[in-house]
Motif scaffolding. Structure first.
Motif, PDB file in Angstrom:
ATOM      1  N   LEU A 111       0.825  -1.219   0.000  1.00  0.00           N
ATOM      2  CA  LEU A 111       0.000   0.000   0.000  1.00  0.00           C
ATOM      3  C   LEU A 111       0.854   1.261   0.000  1.00  0.00           C
ATOM      4  O   LEU A 111       0.373   2.337  -0.362  1.00  0.00           O
ATOM      5  CB  LEU A 111      -0.910   0.016   1.244  1.00  0.00           C
ATOM      6  CG  LEU A 111      -2.007  -1.047   1.304  1.00  0.00           C
ATOM      7  CD1 LEU A 111      -2.738  -0.955   2.635  1.00  0.00           C
ATOM      8  CD2 LEU A 111      -2.983  -0.884   0.143  1.00  0.00           C
ATOM      9  N   ASP A 112       2.116   1.111   0.413  1.00  0.00           N
ATOM     10  CA  ASP A 112       3.052   2.250   0.458  1.00  0.00           C
ATOM     11  C   ASP A 112       2.469   3.413   1.261  1.00  0.00           C
ATOM     12  O   ASP A 112       2.476   4.573   0.822  1.00  0.00           O
ATOM     13  CB  ASP A 112       3.383   2.702  -0.974  1.00  0.00           C
ATOM     14  CG  ASP A 112       4.627   3.600  -1.018  1.00  0.00           C
ATOM     15  OD1 ASP A 112       5.450   3.522  -0.078  1.00  0.00           O
ATOM     16  OD2 ASP A 112       4.767   4.380  -1.975  1.00  0.00           O
ATOM     17  N   CYS A 113       1.956   3.063   2.465  1.00  0.00           N
ATOM     18  CA  CYS A 113       1.354   4.084   3.335  1.00  0.00           C
ATOM     19  C   CYS A 113       2.431   4.810   4.142  1.00  0.00           C
ATOM     20  O   CYS A 113       3.545   4.316   4.309  1.00  0.00           O
ATOM     21  CB  CYS A 113       0.367   3.429   4.305  1.00  0.00           C
ATOM     22  SG  CYS A 113      -1.070   2.701   3.487  1.00  0.00           S
ATOM     23  N   ASN A 114       2.065   5.964   4.662  1.00  0.00           N
ATOM     24  CA  ASN A 114       2.971   6.716   5.524  1.00  0.00           C
ATOM     25  C   ASN A 114       2.799   6.350   6.993  1.00  0.00           C
ATOM     26  O   ASN A 114       3.371   6.991   7.861  1.00  0.00           O
ATOM     27  CB  ASN A 114       2.739   8.228   5.352  1.00  0.00           C
ATOM     28  CG  ASN A 114       3.141   8.706   3.967  1.00  0.00           C
ATOM     29  OD1 ASN A 114       4.111   8.219   3.403  1.00  0.00           O
ATOM     30  ND2 ASN A 114       2.374   9.644   3.425  1.00  0.00           N
ATOM     31  N   PHE A 115       1.975   5.332   7.258  1.00  0.00           N
ATOM     32  CA  PHE A 115       1.756   4.905   8.634  1.00  0.00           C
ATOM     33  C   PHE A 115       1.862   3.379   8.695  1.00  0.00           C
ATOM     34  O   PHE A 115       1.678   2.690   7.696  1.00  0.00           O
ATOM     35  CB  PHE A 115       0.394   5.380   9.156  1.00  0.00           C
ATOM     36  CG  PHE A 115      -0.700   5.362   8.122  1.00  0.00           C
ATOM     37  CD1 PHE A 115      -1.391   4.203   7.847  1.00  0.00           C
ATOM     38  CD2 PHE A 115      -1.022   6.517   7.416  1.00  0.00           C
ATOM     39  CE1 PHE A 115      -2.400   4.184   6.892  1.00  0.00           C
ATOM     40  CE2 PHE A 115      -2.038   6.502   6.459  1.00  0.00           C
ATOM     41  CZ  PHE A 115      -2.724   5.334   6.202  1.00  0.00           C
ATOM     42  N   SER A 116       2.195   2.887   9.869  1.00  0.00           N
ATOM     43  CA  SER A 116       2.433   1.454  10.037  1.00  0.00           C
ATOM     44  C   SER A 116       1.197   0.747  10.592  1.00  0.00           C
ATOM     45  O   SER A 116       0.335   1.362  11.221  1.00  0.00           O
ATOM     46  CB  SER A 116       3.610   1.226  10.989  1.00  0.00           C
ATOM     47  OG  SER A 116       3.305   1.712  12.290  1.00  0.00           O
ATOM     48  N   ALA A 117       1.131  -0.547  10.347  1.00  0.00           N
ATOM     49  CA  ALA A 117       0.071  -1.391  10.894  1.00  0.00           C
ATOM     50  C   ALA A 117       0.665  -2.754  11.199  1.00  0.00           C
ATOM     51  O   ALA A 117       1.522  -3.241  10.459  1.00  0.00           O
ATOM     52  CB  ALA A 117      -1.075  -1.523   9.899  1.00  0.00           C
ATOM     53  N   LYS A 118       0.227  -3.354  12.272  1.00  0.00           N
ATOM     54  CA  LYS A 118       0.752  -4.676  12.608  1.00  0.00           C
ATOM     55  C   LYS A 118      -0.216  -5.466  13.483  1.00  0.00           C
ATOM     56  O   LYS A 118      -1.081  -4.894  14.161  1.00  0.00           O
ATOM     57  CB  LYS A 118       2.108  -4.565  13.302  1.00  0.00           C
ATOM     58  CG  LYS A 118       2.087  -3.869  14.642  1.00  0.00           C
ATOM     59  CD  LYS A 118       3.499  -3.827  15.244  1.00  0.00           C
ATOM     60  CE  LYS A 118       3.509  -3.068  16.577  1.00  0.00           C
ATOM     61  NZ  LYS A 118       4.859  -3.039  17.189  1.00  0.00           N
ATOM     62  N   ILE A 119      -0.030  -6.785  13.413  1.00  0.00           N
ATOM     63  CA  ILE A 119      -0.753  -7.725  14.266  1.00  0.00           C
ATOM     64  C   ILE A 119       0.270  -8.317  15.231  1.00  0.00           C
ATOM     65  O   ILE A 119       1.371  -8.677  14.818  1.00  0.00           O
ATOM     66  CB  ILE A 119      -1.384  -8.860  13.439  1.00  0.00           C
ATOM     67  CG1 ILE A 119      -2.308  -8.294  12.363  1.00  0.00           C
ATOM     68  CG2 ILE A 119      -2.130  -9.839  14.334  1.00  0.00           C
ATOM     69  CD1 ILE A 119      -2.725  -9.332  11.328  1.00  0.00           C
ATOM     70  N   GLU A 120      -0.091  -8.402  16.487  1.00  0.00           N
ATOM     71  CA  GLU A 120       0.824  -8.981  17.470  1.00  0.00           C
ATOM     72  C   GLU A 120       0.163 -10.154  18.185  1.00  0.00           C
ATOM     73  O   GLU A 120      -0.956 -10.047  18.674  1.00  0.00           O
ATOM     74  CB  GLU A 120       1.251  -7.938  18.509  1.00  0.00           C
ATOM     75  CG  GLU A 120       2.358  -7.026  18.038  1.00  0.00           C
ATOM     76  CD  GLU A 120       2.961  -6.191  19.162  1.00  0.00           C
ATOM     77  OE1 GLU A 120       2.527  -6.363  20.332  1.00  0.00           O
ATOM     78  OE2 GLU A 120       3.842  -5.375  18.876  1.00  0.00           O
ATOM     79  N   TYR A 121       0.902 -11.279  18.200  1.00  0.00           N
ATOM     80  CA  TYR A 121       0.499 -12.435  18.996  1.00  0.00           C
ATOM     81  C   TYR A 121       1.734 -12.909  19.734  1.00  0.00           C
ATOM     82  O   TYR A 121       2.683 -13.413  19.118  1.00  0.00           O
ATOM     83  CB  TYR A 121      -0.064 -13.552  18.109  1.00  0.00           C
ATOM     84  CG  TYR A 121      -0.456 -14.792  18.892  1.00  0.00           C
ATOM     85  CD1 TYR A 121      -1.651 -14.824  19.605  1.00  0.00           C
ATOM     86  CD2 TYR A 121       0.374 -15.903  18.931  1.00  0.00           C
ATOM     87  CE1 TYR A 121      -2.011 -15.943  20.335  1.00  0.00           C
ATOM     88  CE2 TYR A 121       0.018 -17.030  19.657  1.00  0.00           C
ATOM     89  CZ  TYR A 121      -1.167 -17.041  20.358  1.00  0.00           C
ATOM     90  OH  TYR A 121      -1.517 -18.161  21.089  1.00  0.00           O
ATOM     91  N   ASN A 122       1.756 -12.715  21.040  1.00  0.00           N
ATOM     92  CA  ASN A 122       2.922 -13.058  21.849  1.00  0.00           C
ATOM     93  C   ASN A 122       2.932 -14.560  22.115  1.00  0.00           C
ATOM     94  O   ASN A 122       2.075 -15.084  22.836  1.00  0.00           O
ATOM     95  CB  ASN A 122       2.877 -12.281  23.173  1.00  0.00           C
ATOM     96  CG  ASN A 122       4.165 -12.427  23.966  1.00  0.00           C
ATOM     97  OD1 ASN A 122       4.995 -13.288  23.689  1.00  0.00           O
ATOM     98  ND2 ASN A 122       4.336 -11.579  24.964  1.00  0.00           N
TER      99      ASN A 122
END
Length: 204
Positions: A111-122
């Motif tokens: 997407l080449d966005c200027n903001f980050s996104a993530k999924i976290e599963y510890n």
């Protein structure tokens, strides 16, 4: 072939649905995220589906027992069964999230966005059967006091983050919808790679 249970259709005709109600995956409780990811796993793993069904049934029996003032010997029978099922669920989840998160990240980069996104599963919350059994034993007094099982895969924390902040608390409506769309595309890609069937994508 005669179908005796609706769960037998999971994975046979995979469908990815994107509807306005799905925004609850982003904005709702941890339970909404569990429902979303559990459904993907049930589509792609009969072992997971069977274990999850047995786990939920065992939790129900254990919770009922907790509310009746059980003896430890009686409770430990359910602790053993629950710990074996829980460990199996965790083992599958560890591999699933490792793979799914990579697919999500690859899509987000495109997407080449200027903001980050993530999924976290510890993965540290995923225990072995013996570790989970000991935790159930150690928490028996608390569980009896509360009347329900306070530890296990049903309590796993799954994080959805936008610019390193929980997206339910900080993202705009448009950003939340974008996150959801990428989640759904990752779902379709994951299901396709696991069962070699392209899901039908339904947009509401």
């Amino acid at each position: 072939k005669k179908i005796n249970n609706l769960s037998e259709l999971l994975g046979v005709f995979p469908v990815t649905v994107l509807s306005p109600e799905d925004i609850s995956i982003i904005t709702g409780s941890n339970k909404e995220k569990h429902n979303f990811f559990n459904m993907i796993l049930c589509h792609t793993s009969k072992t997971y589906l069977n274990n999850l069904q047995q786990y939920k049934l065992t939790i129900k029996h254990r919770n009922s027992l907790l509310q009746s003032g059980p003896s430890m010997d009686h409770l430990n029978v359910w602790n053993k069964k629950l710990s074996d099922l829980g460990a199996s669920i965790w083992n599958i989840r560890k591999d699933f999230f490792s793979d799914f998160i990579k697919k999500f990240n690859n899509l987000w980069v495109q997407l080449d966005c200027n903001f980050s996104a993530k999924i976290e599963y510890n993965i540290s919350q995923a225990l072995s059967s013996s570790e989970y059994y000991q935790e159930l034993v150690n928490n028996s007094d608390i569980d009896i006091q509360k009347g329900y099982t306070t530890k296990g895969p049903h309590r796993d924390d799954i994080g959805l983050f936008f610019n390193n902040m929980p997206i339910k608390n900080c993202g705009s409506q448009g950003e939340k919808k974008l996150f959801l769309i990428v989640l759904k595309i990752a779902e379709a890609i994951y299901i396709n790679t696991k069962i070699n069937k392209e899901p039908i994508i339904l947009l509401d």
